[in-house]
Scaffold this motif. Structure first.
Motif, PDB file in Angstrom:
ATOM      1  N   VAL A 120       0.800  -1.225   0.000  1.00 36.41           N
ATOM      2  CA  VAL A 120       0.000   0.000   0.000  1.00 36.41           C
ATOM      3  C   VAL A 120       0.832   1.274   0.000  1.00 36.41           C
ATOM      4  N   GLU A 121       2.088   1.195   0.377  1.00 34.08           N
ATOM      5  CA  GLU A 121       2.929   2.389   0.360  1.00 34.08           C
ATOM      6  C   GLU A 121       3.790   2.473  -0.893  1.00 34.08           C
ATOM      7  N   ASP A 122       3.664   1.501  -1.780  1.00 31.40           N
ATOM      8  CA  ASP A 122       4.404   1.525  -3.047  1.00 31.40           C
ATOM      9  C   ASP A 122       3.779   2.594  -3.936  1.00 31.40           C
ATOM     10  N   PRO A 123       4.564   3.587  -4.374  1.00 31.44           N
ATOM     11  CA  PRO A 123       3.977   4.679  -5.159  1.00 31.44           C
ATOM     12  C   PRO A 123       3.334   4.218  -6.461  1.00 31.44           C
ATOM     13  N   ASP A 124       3.875   3.174  -7.097  1.00 28.16           N
ATOM     14  CA  ASP A 124       3.263   2.673  -8.331  1.00 28.16           C
ATOM     15  C   ASP A 124       1.889   2.066  -8.051  1.00 28.16           C
ATOM     16  N   ILE A 125       1.786   1.269  -7.004  1.00 33.05           N
ATOM     17  CA  ILE A 125       0.508   0.637  -6.660  1.00 33.05           C
ATOM     18  C   ILE A 125      -0.522   1.700  -6.291  1.00 33.05           C
ATOM     19  N   LEU A 126      -0.108   2.695  -5.511  1.00 31.72           N
ATOM     20  CA  LEU A 126      -1.029   3.774  -5.146  1.00 31.72           C
ATOM     21  C   LEU A 126      -1.521   4.526  -6.371  1.00 31.72           C
ATOM     22  N   GLU A 127      -0.600   4.869  -7.267  1.00 26.49           N
ATOM     23  CA  GLU A 127      -0.984   5.584  -8.487  1.00 26.49           C
ATOM     24  C   GLU A 127      -1.962   4.764  -9.306  1.00 26.49           C
ATOM     25  N   LEU A 128      -1.680   3.474  -9.482  1.00 26.42           N
ATOM     26  CA  LEU A 128      -2.560   2.616 -10.275  1.00 26.42           C
ATOM     27  C   LEU A 128      -3.916   2.434  -9.610  1.00 26.42           C
ATOM     28  N   ALA A 129      -3.936   2.359  -8.290  1.00 31.23           N
ATOM     29  CA  ALA A 129      -5.211   2.216  -7.586  1.00 31.23           C
ATOM     30  C   ALA A 129      -6.084   3.457  -7.816  1.00 31.23           C
ATOM     31  N   PHE A 130      -5.471   4.636  -7.814  1.00 31.81           N
ATOM     32  CA  PHE A 130      -6.233   5.861  -8.060  1.00 31.81           C
ATOM     33  C   PHE A 130      -6.666   5.968  -9.519  1.00 31.81           C
TER      34      PHE A 130
END
Length: 80
Positions: free
Chosen positions: A63-73
Motif C-alpha cells: 500500500v505504500e508503493d507509489p506505483d501501486i497507489l498511483e494505479l489504484a487511483f
C-alpha cells in the motif's frame, strides 16, 4: 488556529506557492487506455490482471508503493 475567510471564488487560490495544471477530461476509453499503459509500464501485466489482483488483496502489503497507489487511483472499469 485561524480560519481564512472565503473569497467567494470557488477554486481560486492565489495564496498557493504552486500552480496546479488544468484538469484534463478524458473519455472512459481514454482513461482505460492510459490506465492499461501505466499498468503495463509499471508491472508488466494488463489492466484486467491488475484489477483482479488488487481486488483479491494481493497488493495489500504494497500500500505504500507509489506505483501501486498511483494505479489504484487510476483504476477504471474496462469500457464496453
Amino acid at each position: 488556529m485561524a480560519i481564512r475567510k472565503s473569497t467567494g471564488k470557488r477554486g481560486a487560490r492565489d495564496d498557493l506557492p504552486y500552480t496546479l495544471p488544468p484538469l484534463q477530461e478524458r473519455s472512459h476509453r481514454e482513461a482505460w487506455n492510459r490506465f492499461e499503459s501505466r499498468v503495463q509500464e509499471a508491472l508488466g501485466i494488463d489492466g484486467d490482471e491488475f484489477i483482479r489482483r488488487f481486488e483479491a488483496g494481493e497488493y495489500a502489503s504494497a500500500v505504500e508503493d507509489p506505483d501501486i497507489l498511483e494505479l489504484a487511483f487510476m483504476m477504471v472499469d474496462r469500457p464496453e
